[in-house]
Design a protein around this motif. Structure first.
Motif, PDB file in Angstrom:
ATOM      1  N   ARG A 165     -12.564   1.637  -5.406  1.00 21.32           N
ATOM      2  CA  ARG A 165     -11.726   0.495  -4.800  1.00 21.32           C
ATOM      3  C   ARG A 165     -12.206  -0.431  -5.915  1.00 21.32           C
ATOM      4  NH1 ARG A 165     -14.587  -0.255   0.177  1.00 21.32           N
ATOM      5  NH2 ARG A 165     -13.571   1.410   0.969  1.00 21.32           N
TER       6      ARG A 165
ATOM      7  N   HIS B 133      -3.977  -4.893   6.586  1.00 24.81           N
ATOM      8  CA  HIS B 133      -4.124  -3.473   6.920  1.00 24.81           C
ATOM      9  C   HIS B 133      -2.936  -3.164   7.977  1.00 24.81           C
ATOM     10  CE1 HIS B 133      -7.931  -3.353   4.872  1.00 24.81           C
ATOM     11  NE2 HIS B 133      -7.618  -2.090   4.545  1.00 24.81           N
TER      12      HIS B 133
ATOM     13  N   ARG C 130     -10.018  -2.001  13.986  1.00 25.85           N
ATOM     14  CA  ARG C 130     -10.897  -1.043  13.259  1.00 25.85           C
ATOM     15  C   ARG C 130     -11.712  -1.939  12.240  1.00 25.85           C
ATOM     16  NH1 ARG C 130      -8.627   3.613  11.267  1.00 25.85           N
ATOM     17  NH2 ARG C 130      -9.704   3.336   9.456  1.00 25.85           N
TER      18      ARG C 130
ATOM     19  N   GLN D  38     -11.046  -3.363   8.179  1.00 32.22           N
ATOM     20  CA  GLN D  38      -9.681  -3.530   8.192  1.00 32.22           C
ATOM     21  C   GLN D  38      -9.503  -5.025   8.469  1.00 32.22           C
ATOM     22  OE1 GLN D  38      -7.378  -0.822  10.263  1.00 32.22           O
ATOM     23  NE2 GLN D  38      -7.432   0.846   8.613  1.00 32.22           N
TER      24      GLN D  38
ATOM     25  N   ASP E   2      -5.248  -2.297  -3.861  1.00 30.65           N
ATOM     26  CA  ASP E   2      -4.942  -3.181  -2.902  1.00 30.65           C
ATOM     27  C   ASP E   2      -5.808  -3.232  -1.624  1.00 30.65           C
ATOM     28  OD1 ASP E   2      -2.486  -4.400  -3.107  1.00 30.65           O
ATOM     29  OD2 ASP E   2      -1.044  -2.668  -2.476  1.00 30.65           O
ATOM     30  N   CYS E   3      -6.904  -2.433  -1.886  1.00 32.84           N
ATOM     31  CA  CYS E   3      -7.836  -2.074  -0.878  1.00 32.84           C
ATOM     32  C   CYS E   3      -7.604  -2.053   0.490  1.00 32.84           C
ATOM     33  CB  CYS E   3      -8.704  -3.481  -0.907  1.00 32.84           C
ATOM     34  SG  CYS E   3      -9.211  -3.895  -2.418  1.00 32.84           S
ATOM     35  N   ARG E   4      -6.392  -1.115   0.705  1.00 35.24           N
ATOM     36  CA  ARG E   4      -5.944  -0.890   1.926  1.00 35.24           C
ATOM     37  C   ARG E   4      -5.763   0.603   2.116  1.00 35.24           C
ATOM     38  NH1 ARG E   4      -0.353  -3.526   2.808  1.00 35.24           N
ATOM     39  NH2 ARG E   4      -0.277  -2.626   0.582  1.00 35.24           N
ATOM     40  N   PHE E   5      -6.616   1.435   1.349  1.00 36.79           N
ATOM     41  CA  PHE E   5      -6.463   2.801   1.640  1.00 36.79           C
ATOM     42  C   PHE E   5      -7.267   3.212   2.812  1.00 36.79           C
ATOM     43  CE2 PHE E   5      -8.867   6.854   1.141  1.00 36.79           C
ATOM     44  CZ  PHE E   5      -8.074   7.761   0.779  1.00 36.79           C
ATOM     45  N   ASP E   6      -6.650   4.282   3.784  1.00 37.85           N
ATOM     46  CA  ASP E   6      -7.282   4.685   4.881  1.00 37.85           C
ATOM     47  C   ASP E   6      -7.526   6.054   5.011  1.00 37.85           C
ATOM     48  OD1 ASP E   6      -8.115   4.825   7.465  1.00 37.85           O
ATOM     49  OD2 ASP E   6      -6.603   4.359   8.417  1.00 37.85           O
ATOM     50  N   VAL E   7      -9.087   6.560   4.772  1.00 38.05           N
ATOM     51  CA  VAL E   7      -9.190   7.877   4.538  1.00 38.05           C
ATOM     52  C   VAL E   7      -8.673   8.516   5.632  1.00 38.05           C
ATOM     53  CG1 VAL E   7     -11.554   7.689   5.337  1.00 38.05           C
ATOM     54  CG2 VAL E   7     -11.026   9.197   3.766  1.00 38.05           C
TER      55      VAL E   7
ATOM     56  N   THR F  98      -1.792   1.498   8.934  1.00 38.51           N
ATOM     57  CA  THR F  98      -2.338   2.506   7.989  1.00 38.51           C
ATOM     58  C   THR F  98      -2.134   4.031   8.432  1.00 38.51           C
ATOM     59  OG1 THR F  98      -4.554   2.293   8.875  1.00 38.51           O
ATOM     60  CG2 THR F  98      -3.784   1.182   6.867  1.00 38.51           C
TER      61      THR F  98
ATOM     62  N   LYS G  63     -10.734  -9.148   2.656  1.00 38.55           N
ATOM     63  CA  LYS G  63     -10.773  -7.522   2.842  1.00 38.55           C
ATOM     64  C   LYS G  63     -12.032  -6.917   2.335  1.00 38.55           C
ATOM     65  CE  LYS G  63      -6.812  -6.901   1.008  1.00 38.55           C
ATOM     66  NZ  LYS G  63      -5.371  -6.048   0.499  1.00 38.55           N
TER      67      LYS G  63
ATOM     68  N   ASN H 239     -14.635  -4.723   4.239  1.00 35.17           N
ATOM     69  CA  ASN H 239     -14.646  -3.311   3.923  1.00 35.17           C
ATOM     70  C   ASN H 239     -16.295  -3.116   3.515  1.00 35.17           C
ATOM     71  OD1 ASN H 239     -13.161  -1.125   3.288  1.00 35.17           O
ATOM     72  ND2 ASN H 239     -11.924  -2.496   1.976  1.00 35.17           N
TER      73      ASN H 239
END
Lengths: 345, 324
Positions: free
Chosen positions: A155, B288, B108, B111, A92-97, B310, B251, B255
């Motif tokens: 990703r 996001h 951010r 995002q 989903d490319c929405r991971f937030d570290v 998030t 996205k 990114n």
């Protein structure tokens, strides 16, 4: 080797059932992590976490990741984690570290706060106190980095990248786990149906030979499942995959409501079944049979319109979870705070 | 009229930025400490997995695996992710105090933020405000993709003029010129054009990773729903395909090239007459961050609340003032 002179020794077991159970349970312990705590999950299981957005699916995955990468024990303090590696596929490319590190920090602080006899005999504001705070923070950081190193992330922007990543996962995971000296326990996927609309639209090419495999969603999914099966044979893992609901329940709601008003007050049963209908439509299966057969456990998540309120977290929405495969007629309620998921009883 | 002319000029700037390699005319210095921009993809490639104790016969195999690694997205561990977040993913202020406080600083980088709200709830205002904020602080270039002629350089000029307290060092004209020159506006009227622009942008960004001074920091699409709504509907899934492809592309750009993306979406009537964001269930998995704006009739106070974030729990809300 049993003695050849004594044939009876041949039929003596290696260990009793009790001893075996004790051994297996410690080697391959069950995962009993809220809100997945109703069923004992272990390596080899494939769990699908389905729910419409937002239903805290990613939070459940993150919670599992944190549980896995936390150490069992660190300098004499018990953290109760698995101290194993996690592989996280971000489709989903929405991971937030930052969210992951936030939960991790919370957990670490929680454990340190509860075990440390902090401030015992030490006055606040004194030099000794400051030293203790400073040492505790550096302690935190070191542990945090050690945990984060066990988190392996990739990703993917389309199904082909996903397949490529699955194919190279084994060698990468091996080098990584040899370097850290710990094995891999979890494989997390967020979310499995991310490329549904894109792959569904791919048409068989009118040119070229017909011997070529058609790159349909079904074929891609079969390949993905096959790759994962291959990997699981070499390396037993617990797979947790989130699945977003992509059909909107509204269109069916209006239909249902219309039928209800025409049948009106006759029976309320109709209404109740239609509510079930909505749910059925909302969680309508769109994954190919290859994936469905691969899944061993399935849980449905949903956000409710209720809220929980407390001093620490403020107002938070309540989420509900229900196991549908195997079916358990229990609905659990949970909420997501800064420190992760907590159950509401 | 004069400002319109500048907007036209900035369109040319955009074309130059996208097509030609000519250095940017109005070079701006970055105030944010910028470490050498590190592309996470290249970071992995730099690390050769070839180990010392490889036998002669294994060298070929190792070369193959290195070649494969180069082709595929990189595996990163949590520490590398944290480093990337720390050095490459900054927070851009929106200029609306309420939103900045609510989001813990602003938008951010890396995002996709979506603003939803009924018409005249202040969506475009927030977009213009963020564009102005980023340009004013010399953070970088803002690319404004305008789908319904909502961009107004006049409004930005008005906003600049109304915040007169900061005008000590430089003249009004100079400041306005500096701000306007780092906002690039481009009109986009259908989804194909948008995808075209995004592909060109991605291509451009891929080849200019090194220059960090005047790179694009903020990409605004106002509004994205007016491009996507016409292609949705019916039994055909082509519309959804294009919607999801656009979302993933946005996205990806955010990114990989560390820029912040801000899109706006309108609201439609849901069941029971309540309003809900347009574009449906599948789109919900794209952004996001989702923010809802609402404004009472005649009032200049906007309410903003978090639908999805998030880190921050959904449901938190704030207020901010916009001037008409």
């Amino acid at each position: 080797m049993p003695d050849a002179d004594d044939p009876r020794a041949w039929i003596h077991g290696d260990e009793s059932a009790k001893a075996m159970l004790a051994r297996v349970l410690t080697e391959r312990s069950f995962l009993l992590l809220p809100p997945l705590h109703r069923l004992p999950l272990r390596v080899g299981n494939v769990v699908e976490i389905a729910g419409p957005s937002p239903s805290a699916k990613s939070q459940v995955l993150l919670q599992a990741a944190v549980h896995c990468i936390l150490p069992r024990e660190w300098r004499g303090i018990r953290f109760g984690g698995l101290e194993r590696m996690v592989i996280y596929f971000d489709l989903d490319c929405r991971f937030d570290v930052l969210r992951l590190s936030q939960i991790l920090k919370h957990r670490i602080k929680e454990v340190l706060g509860s075990t440390n006899n902090f401030g015992h005999g030490v006055e606040e504001g004194s030099q000794e106190y400051d030293d203790k705070v400073a040492s505790m923070y550096s302690f935190d950081d070191e542990l945090l980095l050690a945990c984060m190193r066990r988190f392996l992330y990739i990703r993917c922007y389309d199904s082909y990248e996903f397949i490529a990543a699955l194919k190279t996962m084994h060698s990468r995971a091996q080098t990584e786990s040899e370097a850290l000296g710990v094995g891999i326990q979890f494989l997390l996927i967020d979310s499995i149906g991310a490329f549904y609309w894109i792959d569904r639209a791919s048409q068989p090419s009118p040119y070229g030979n017909c011997m070529r495999k058609i790159m349909s969603f079904q074929n891609l999914m079969e390949t993905i499942v096959q790759e994962m099966r291959k990997f699981l044979e070499v390396q037993p893992l617990l797979v947790l995959a989130s699945k977003a609901c992509i059909f909107f329940a509204g269109s069916s709601t209006t239909n249902v409501q219309r039928t209800v008003t025409t049948w009106t007050s006759e029976d309320r049963k109709q209404w109740r079944t239609s509510n079930k209908e909505i749910e059925k439509f909302l969680y309508r299966e769109y994954m190919p049979s290859a994936w469905q057969a691969f899944v061993t456990h399935r849980i449905h998540l949903q956000v409710s319109d209720k809220c929980t309120c407390d001093k620490k977290n403020g107002t938070l929405p309540i989420y509900m979870s229900e196991w549908v495969q195997p079916p358990l007629n229990v609905k659990d309620q949970f909420a997501v705070g800064d420190g992760g998921i907590f159950m509401i009883t | 009229m004069e400002e319109r002319g500048r907007a036209e000029a900035s369109r040319e700037e955009l074309e130059r930025l996208i097509d030609g390699g000519t250095p940017y005319k109005f070079a701006v210095a970055s105030q944010v400490p910028m470490p050498p921009t590190r592309n996470p993809r290249s970071a992995i490639h730099a690390k050769s997995p070839i180990t010392e104790e490889v036998g002669e016969e294994d060298v070929g195999m190792e070369e193959v695996s290195v070649a494969i690694d180069r082709q595929q997205p990189p595996w990163l561990n949590g520490v590398e992710l944290l480093e990337d977040a720390k050095w490459n993913k900054h927070v851009l202020p929106t200029g609306c105090e309420g939103i900045d406080i609510l989001l813990g600083g602003g938008l951010r980088e890396g995002q996709l933020t979506e603003i939803v709200g009924p018409s005249s709830s202040g969506k475009t205002q927030v977009c213009l405000c963020s564009a102005l904020g980023v340009a004013d602080l010399n953070l970088g270039v803002v690319l404004f993709l305008d789908t319904c002629n909502s961009f107004s350089s006049h409004r930005i000029a008005h906003m600049v003029n109304s915040q007169s307290d900061t005008l000590v060092k430089e003249g009004k004209e100079g400041r306005l010129k500096r701000i306007m020159s780092s906002i690039l506006c481009h009109s986009v009227f259908d989804i194909f054009e948008l995808m075209d622009v995004l592909h060109q942008l991605e291509c451009k960004l891929k080849h200019q990773v090194k220059s960090s001074g005047n790179r694009i920091r903020l990409l605004i699409v106002d509004s994205i729903s007016s491009l996507i709504t016409p292609i949705l509907g019916g039994k055909n899934s082509q519309g959804r395909l294009m919607m999801i492809t656009t979302g993933i592309l946005l996205k990806k750009i955010a990114n990989e090239y560390n820029l912040s993306v801000l899109v706006t979406n309108h609201m439609v009537g849901g069941e029971g007459g309540s309003l809900k964001p347009a574009l449906g269930e599948s789109w919900k998995n794209i952004p996001h961050v989702r923010l809802v704006l609402s404004r009472d009739q005649g009032s200049n106070i906007c309410n903003v609340s978090i639908l999805k974030h998030t880190i921050i729990a959904s449901g938190r809300a704030a207020k901010f003032v916009i001037d008409n």
